[in-house]
Motif scaffolding. Structure first.
Motif, mmCIF file in Angstrom:
data_model
loop_
_atom_site.group_PDB
_atom_site.id
_atom_site.type_symbol
_atom_site.label_atom_id
_atom_site.label_comp_id
_atom_site.label_asym_id
_atom_site.label_seq_id
_atom_site.Cartn_x
_atom_site.Cartn_y
_atom_site.Cartn_z
ATOM 1 N N TRP A 168 3.807 13.056 5.196
ATOM 2 C CA TRP A 168 4.953 12.396 5.830
ATOM 3 C C TRP A 168 4.587 11.017 6.355
ATOM 4 O O TRP A 168 5.381 10.077 6.284
ATOM 5 N N VAL A 226 4.386 8.657 3.266
ATOM 6 C CA VAL A 226 5.723 8.366 2.736
ATOM 7 C C VAL A 226 6.470 7.422 3.675
ATOM 8 O O VAL A 226 7.160 6.497 3.232
ATOM 9 N N THR A 227 6.321 7.607 4.963
ATOM 10 C CA THR A 227 6.972 6.720 5.930
ATOM 11 C C THR A 227 6.421 5.305 5.841
ATOM 12 O O THR A 227 7.177 4.327 5.840
ATOM 13 N N LEU A 287 4.934 3.870 3.253
ATOM 14 C CA LEU A 287 5.363 3.274 1.989
ATOM 15 C C LEU A 287 6.826 2.847 2.044
ATOM 16 O O LEU A 287 7.196 1.782 1.540
ATOM 17 N N SER A 288 7.668 3.665 2.652
ATOM 18 C CA SER A 288 9.086 3.318 2.777
ATOM 19 C C SER A 288 9.277 2.070 3.614
ATOM 20 O O SER A 288 10.078 1.191 3.282
ATOM 21 N N LEU A 289 8.546 1.963 4.706
ATOM 22 C CA LEU A 289 8.628 0.762 5.537
ATOM 23 C C LEU A 289 8.140 -0.471 4.785
ATOM 24 O O LEU A 289 8.740 -1.548 4.873
ATOM 25 N N PHE A 338 8.079 -1.040 1.440
ATOM 26 C CA PHE A 338 9.048 -1.447 0.423
ATOM 27 C C PHE A 338 10.332 -1.959 1.056
ATOM 28 O O PHE A 338 10.973 -2.861 0.525
ATOM 29 N N GLY A 339 10.704 -1.404 2.192
ATOM 30 C CA GLY A 339 11.893 -1.883 2.890
ATOM 31 C C GLY A 339 11.727 -3.302 3.396
ATOM 32 O O GLY A 339 12.646 -4.113 3.316
#
Length: 83
Positions: free
Chosen positions: A15, A18-19, A21-23, A25-26
């Protein structure tokens, strides 16, 4: 060695990754979408015209994708033995 594969799997670590990586790319997406409203200020400060802004707009999405394809990343003729 641990024979139980479920025990070695760390869900909390998954988790976190994934968090992050999401930040990441965001933030890249926000960077690309936020430069468009700044164009009037850029035009005035840098003395750009609409053609220059078109070049910037067309080039910015491919900047990060095509970085390995740049001239510095391609082999030269001398590396292959051809001139």
């Amino acid at each position: 060695m641990n024979s139980d594969p479920q025990r070695a799997w760390d869900v909390a670590y998954e988790w976190k990754i994934v968090t992050l990586l999401s930040l990441g790319f965001g933030l890249v997406g926000v960077d690309r979408f936020m430069i468009m409203p700044l164009f009037p200020v850029l035009m005035a400060d840098l003395r750009l015209d609409y053609q220059d802004l078109g070049h910037i707009t067309g080039r910015s999405p491919s900047r990060g994708v095509c970085r390995p394809c740049s001239r510095e990343g391609l082999p030269t003729g001398s590396a292959t033995g051809k001139s």
